[in-house]
Design a protein around this motif. Sequence first.
Motif, PDB file in Angstrom:
ATOM      1  N   ALA A 117       3.370  -4.328 -13.309  1.00  0.00           N
ATOM      2  CA  ALA A 117       4.391  -4.637 -14.969  1.00  0.00           C
ATOM      3  C   ALA A 117       5.380  -5.173 -14.134  1.00  0.00           C
ATOM      4  O   ALA A 117       6.017  -6.688 -14.279  1.00  0.00           O
ATOM      5  CB  ALA A 117       4.903  -3.602 -16.102  1.00  0.00           C
ATOM      6  N   ARG A 118       6.321  -5.021 -13.113  1.00  0.00           N
ATOM      7  CA  ARG A 118       7.116  -5.908 -12.409  1.00  0.00           C
ATOM      8  C   ARG A 118       6.348  -6.368 -11.946  1.00  0.00           C
ATOM      9  O   ARG A 118       7.429  -8.379 -11.202  1.00  0.00           O
ATOM     10  CB  ARG A 118       7.620  -4.932 -11.176  1.00  0.00           C
ATOM     11  CG  ARG A 118       8.545  -3.633 -12.450  1.00  0.00           C
ATOM     12  CD  ARG A 118       8.768  -2.695 -11.271  1.00  0.00           C
ATOM     13  NE  ARG A 118       8.941  -1.357 -10.998  1.00  0.00           N
ATOM     14  CZ  ARG A 118       8.376  -0.920 -10.126  1.00  0.00           C
ATOM     15  NH1 ARG A 118       9.256  -1.331  -9.061  1.00  0.00           N
ATOM     16  NH2 ARG A 118       8.103  -0.249  -9.746  1.00  0.00           N
ATOM     17  N   ALA A 119       5.547  -7.337 -11.115  1.00  0.00           N
ATOM     18  CA  ALA A 119       5.151  -7.762 -10.654  1.00  0.00           C
ATOM     19  C   ALA A 119       4.488  -9.127 -11.569  1.00  0.00           C
ATOM     20  O   ALA A 119       4.740 -10.083 -10.662  1.00  0.00           O
ATOM     21  CB  ALA A 119       3.608  -7.722  -9.809  1.00  0.00           C
ATOM     22  N   GLY A 172      12.976  -3.189  -7.599  1.00  0.00           N
ATOM     23  CA  GLY A 172      12.065  -2.124  -6.491  1.00  0.00           C
ATOM     24  C   GLY A 172      10.979  -3.138  -5.712  1.00  0.00           C
ATOM     25  O   GLY A 172       9.879  -2.779  -5.264  1.00  0.00           O
ATOM     26  N   GLY A 173      11.422  -4.686  -5.786  1.00  0.00           N
ATOM     27  CA  GLY A 173      10.708  -5.401  -4.748  1.00  0.00           C
ATOM     28  C   GLY A 173      11.442  -5.401  -3.710  1.00  0.00           C
ATOM     29  O   GLY A 173      12.554  -4.789  -2.717  1.00  0.00           O
ATOM     30  N   GLY A 174       9.818  -5.388  -2.173  1.00  0.00           N
ATOM     31  CA  GLY A 174      10.288  -4.956  -0.963  1.00  0.00           C
ATOM     32  C   GLY A 174       9.398  -6.014  -0.229  1.00  0.00           C
ATOM     33  O   GLY A 174       8.329  -6.853  -0.719  1.00  0.00           O
ATOM     34  N   TYR A 183       5.832  -4.840  -5.046  1.00  0.00           N
ATOM     35  CA  TYR A 183       5.918  -3.795  -5.843  1.00  0.00           C
ATOM     36  C   TYR A 183       5.069  -2.079  -5.819  1.00  0.00           C
ATOM     37  O   TYR A 183       4.296  -2.541  -6.020  1.00  0.00           O
ATOM     38  CB  TYR A 183       5.714  -3.950  -7.269  1.00  0.00           C
ATOM     39  CG  TYR A 183       6.336  -5.192  -7.381  1.00  0.00           C
ATOM     40  CD1 TYR A 183       8.433  -5.087  -7.838  1.00  0.00           C
ATOM     41  CD2 TYR A 183       6.440  -6.253  -7.297  1.00  0.00           C
ATOM     42  CE1 TYR A 183       8.905  -6.056  -7.821  1.00  0.00           C
ATOM     43  CE2 TYR A 183       7.090  -7.734  -7.542  1.00  0.00           C
ATOM     44  CZ  TYR A 183       8.554  -7.440  -7.505  1.00  0.00           C
ATOM     45  OH  TYR A 183       9.364  -9.005  -8.056  1.00  0.00           O
ATOM     46  N   ALA A 184       5.908  -1.221  -5.544  1.00  0.00           N
ATOM     47  CA  ALA A 184       4.977  -0.013  -5.905  1.00  0.00           C
ATOM     48  C   ALA A 184       5.614   0.820  -6.701  1.00  0.00           C
ATOM     49  O   ALA A 184       6.617   1.348  -7.108  1.00  0.00           O
ATOM     50  CB  ALA A 184       5.042   0.849  -4.673  1.00  0.00           C
ATOM     51  N   GLY A 185       4.092   1.664  -7.177  1.00  0.00           N
ATOM     52  CA  GLY A 185       5.380   3.422  -7.814  1.00  0.00           C
ATOM     53  C   GLY A 185       5.115   2.534  -9.092  1.00  0.00           C
ATOM     54  O   GLY A 185       3.689   1.958  -9.931  1.00  0.00           O
ATOM     55  N   ARG A 239      -0.047   0.736  -9.705  1.00  0.00           N
ATOM     56  CA  ARG A 239       0.912   1.197  -9.266  1.00  0.00           C
ATOM     57  C   ARG A 239       1.542   0.572  -7.395  1.00  0.00           C
ATOM     58  O   ARG A 239       2.414   0.983  -6.984  1.00  0.00           O
ATOM     59  CB  ARG A 239       0.486   2.821  -8.657  1.00  0.00           C
ATOM     60  CG  ARG A 239       0.620   3.607 -10.250  1.00  0.00           C
ATOM     61  CD  ARG A 239       0.666   5.229 -10.225  1.00  0.00           C
ATOM     62  NE  ARG A 239       1.413   5.868  -9.070  1.00  0.00           N
ATOM     63  CZ  ARG A 239       2.758   6.230  -9.886  1.00  0.00           C
ATOM     64  NH1 ARG A 239       2.887   5.819 -10.972  1.00  0.00           N
ATOM     65  NH2 ARG A 239       3.530   6.479  -9.148  1.00  0.00           N
ATOM     66  N   ASP A 240       0.534   0.085  -6.691  1.00  0.00           N
ATOM     67  CA  ASP A 240       0.258  -0.448  -5.386  1.00  0.00           C
ATOM     68  C   ASP A 240      -0.017  -2.265  -5.870  1.00  0.00           C
ATOM     69  O   ASP A 240      -1.369  -2.137  -5.447  1.00  0.00           O
ATOM     70  CB  ASP A 240      -0.234  -0.469  -4.862  1.00  0.00           C
ATOM     71  CG  ASP A 240       0.303  -0.556  -2.740  1.00  0.00           C
ATOM     72  OD1 ASP A 240       1.012  -1.562  -2.751  1.00  0.00           O
ATOM     73  OD2 ASP A 240      -0.422   0.444  -1.992  1.00  0.00           O
ATOM     74  N   VAL A 241       1.071  -2.909  -5.361  1.00  0.00           N
ATOM     75  CA  VAL A 241       0.608  -4.702  -6.254  1.00  0.00           C
ATOM     76  C   VAL A 241       1.213  -5.451  -4.980  1.00  0.00           C
ATOM     77  O   VAL A 241       2.624  -5.239  -4.735  1.00  0.00           O
ATOM     78  CB  VAL A 241       0.961  -5.029  -7.293  1.00  0.00           C
ATOM     79  CG1 VAL A 241       0.725  -6.003  -8.104  1.00  0.00           C
ATOM     80  CG2 VAL A 241       0.514  -3.406  -8.574  1.00  0.00           C
ATOM     81  N   ARG A 242       0.787  -6.165  -4.753  1.00  0.00           N
ATOM     82  CA  ARG A 242       1.302  -7.188  -3.964  1.00  0.00           C
ATOM     83  C   ARG A 242       1.568  -8.728  -4.679  1.00  0.00           C
ATOM     84  O   ARG A 242      -0.075  -9.479  -4.941  1.00  0.00           O
ATOM     85  CB  ARG A 242       0.557  -7.642  -2.913  1.00  0.00           C
ATOM     86  CG  ARG A 242       1.007  -8.585  -1.804  1.00  0.00           C
ATOM     87  CD  ARG A 242       2.172  -8.020  -0.895  1.00  0.00           C
ATOM     88  NE  ARG A 242       3.215  -8.832   0.258  1.00  0.00           N
ATOM     89  CZ  ARG A 242       4.082  -8.733   1.057  1.00  0.00           C
ATOM     90  NH1 ARG A 242       4.872  -8.112   0.484  1.00  0.00           N
ATOM     91  NH2 ARG A 242       4.255  -9.569   1.751  1.00  0.00           N
ATOM     92  N   LEU A 243       2.436  -9.518  -4.953  1.00  0.00           N
ATOM     93  CA  LEU A 243       2.595 -10.546  -5.581  1.00  0.00           C
ATOM     94  C   LEU A 243       2.478 -11.352  -4.510  1.00  0.00           C
ATOM     95  O   LEU A 243       3.292 -11.425  -3.465  1.00  0.00           O
ATOM     96  CB  LEU A 243       3.832 -10.460  -6.643  1.00  0.00           C
ATOM     97  CG  LEU A 243       4.046 -11.852  -7.244  1.00  0.00           C
ATOM     98  CD1 LEU A 243       2.461 -12.454  -8.268  1.00  0.00           C
ATOM     99  CD2 LEU A 243       5.733 -12.334  -7.394  1.00  0.00           C
ATOM    100  N   ARG A 244       1.006 -12.463  -4.383  1.00  0.00           N
ATOM    101  CA  ARG A 244       1.834 -14.230  -3.764  1.00  0.00           C
ATOM    102  C   ARG A 244       1.861 -14.962  -4.876  1.00  0.00           C
ATOM    103  O   ARG A 244       0.542 -15.070  -6.010  1.00  0.00           O
ATOM    104  CB  ARG A 244       0.611 -13.858  -3.482  1.00  0.00           C
ATOM    105  CG  ARG A 244       0.199 -15.580  -2.849  1.00  0.00           C
ATOM    106  CD  ARG A 244      -1.195 -15.669  -1.659  1.00  0.00           C
ATOM    107  NE  ARG A 244      -1.511 -16.639  -1.402  1.00  0.00           N
ATOM    108  CZ  ARG A 244      -1.673 -17.914  -2.209  1.00  0.00           C
ATOM    109  NH1 ARG A 244      -2.235 -18.443  -2.942  1.00  0.00           N
ATOM    110  NH2 ARG A 244      -2.304 -19.361  -1.103  1.00  0.00           N
ATOM    111  N   ILE A 245       2.947 -15.933  -4.000  1.00  0.00           N
ATOM    112  CA  ILE A 245       2.797 -17.689  -4.960  1.00  0.00           C
ATOM    113  C   ILE A 245       2.729 -17.701  -4.358  1.00  0.00           C
ATOM    114  O   ILE A 245       3.435 -18.532  -3.386  1.00  0.00           O
ATOM    115  CB  ILE A 245       4.861 -17.065  -5.475  1.00  0.00           C
ATOM    116  CG1 ILE A 245       4.308 -15.823  -6.789  1.00  0.00           C
ATOM    117  CG2 ILE A 245       4.937 -18.660  -6.307  1.00  0.00           C
ATOM    118  CD1 ILE A 245       4.252 -15.923  -8.324  1.00  0.00           C
TER     119      ILE A 245
END
Length: 452
Positions: free
Chosen positions: A336-338, A416-418, A329-331, A383-389
């Motif tokens: 919060a979105r992550a 906005g996830g990618g 997620y970026a921007g 503003r630049d997050v990588r979610l790992r599950i």
Amino acid sequence: MKELLRVGCAAGFSGDRTDAAAPVVEALVASGGPAVLIFETLAERTLALAQLARRADPDAGYEPLLDDLLRPVLARCLAAGISIVSNFGAANPVGAARRIHALAHELGLRAPRIAVVEGDDLSGATQRPLLDAALGGAADGLSMVSANAYLGAEAIAAALLDGAEIVVCGRVADPSLTVGPALAHFGWARDDWDRIARATMAGHLLECGAQVSGGYYADPGIKDVPGLARLGYPIAEIDSDGHCTITKPAGSGGRIDAHTVKEQLLYEVHDPLAYLTPDVTADIGAAEVTELGPDRVRLSGVRGHPRPDGLKVNVCHETGWLAEGEISYAGARAEARARLAAEVLRERLQGLGPLRADLIGVTSVFGDDAGRQLAAQPPGDTRDVRLRIALNHAERRSAERLVREVTALYTCGPAGGGGVRTALRPRLGTLSCTVPRDQVPARHRFVPEERP
């Protein structure tokens, strides 16, 4: 007094750089004296993965980068009389030996004398009672992948004294790759604990490759290391009393000084007064580290005590399936979105077991499987997050649910996830125990078998 023995190390783990050996070999050749090149390529999980590879292909199970490690230096070592000692045999030392013979033939070289060290593999049915007794109730219902004892240096020394030019091992203790050549060269008694302990700590300094040359030491602005991209791998000059001087090829990058040597000396040592190995109990309580000059550090003052009565055994076993998924997620409001995506996944996968969520760059290294660390971290505005599950589950079908759910975030939101990436693989666990030394006879033999 016999002349110095120089031992160069060109690998510290499976997957290490494959261009490290050539400068080390040239430095050994230039020294003009007796020399040995070692490759340390095993770890606990590495050996279990090798065993799984051999299940799929009986000719596999040795170090995957064997050709890349040896091709640049095999001819030079054979011509200069530099012995090669390594644990790159992993789960299939005989297969590795055969591959080295084939490589020598491809390179137009004479056939080298290759000995394999055997006895470490305890995964067969005949050894199961020995493991059951050592593990007790922990062995019940265990789906074992590998079981290997940490052998010592004696079989390596015997192979070298028997004329081996290359010694291929499976699981031997890392320092034993250095102790074996020292025993063969100097002819020490097998209970000369002080000398063996000194050679053991020389091997300990070498075993992680470029760590002692400044690799694992480097920390910009605090512990600066020049030429990190062209690190020189270490060489130990061992004298007849076992004391060593650590150096590296001239002109190579990195640094070897009292600081780097002290860090590596203490690396993974549980008790400085009683460092247990199959060959000796080493005592570095009175050790001295002395800088002799640029990139030359002497280690002295190591003492030794009798070796342990038992040998350590690592048993790797199946523990289910590890499922992982990542999405970026970026921007604006990316964090919060992550976090919302993690909450969605926790709700949808509820009941499958602990779900680990990492916000890479926010909370990951210091995270925990229960999610406490993530919950305790106040939401920020990264503003630049990588979610790992990640999820571990005994059943593959259940673990696959995580893979599908992460992929579904593309359109199910948040926005906005990618860049989704997923993986599903078997997970291994490790149990350790000790077994009586006399129940694990180590031996060497030549491959191919030599006839009288």
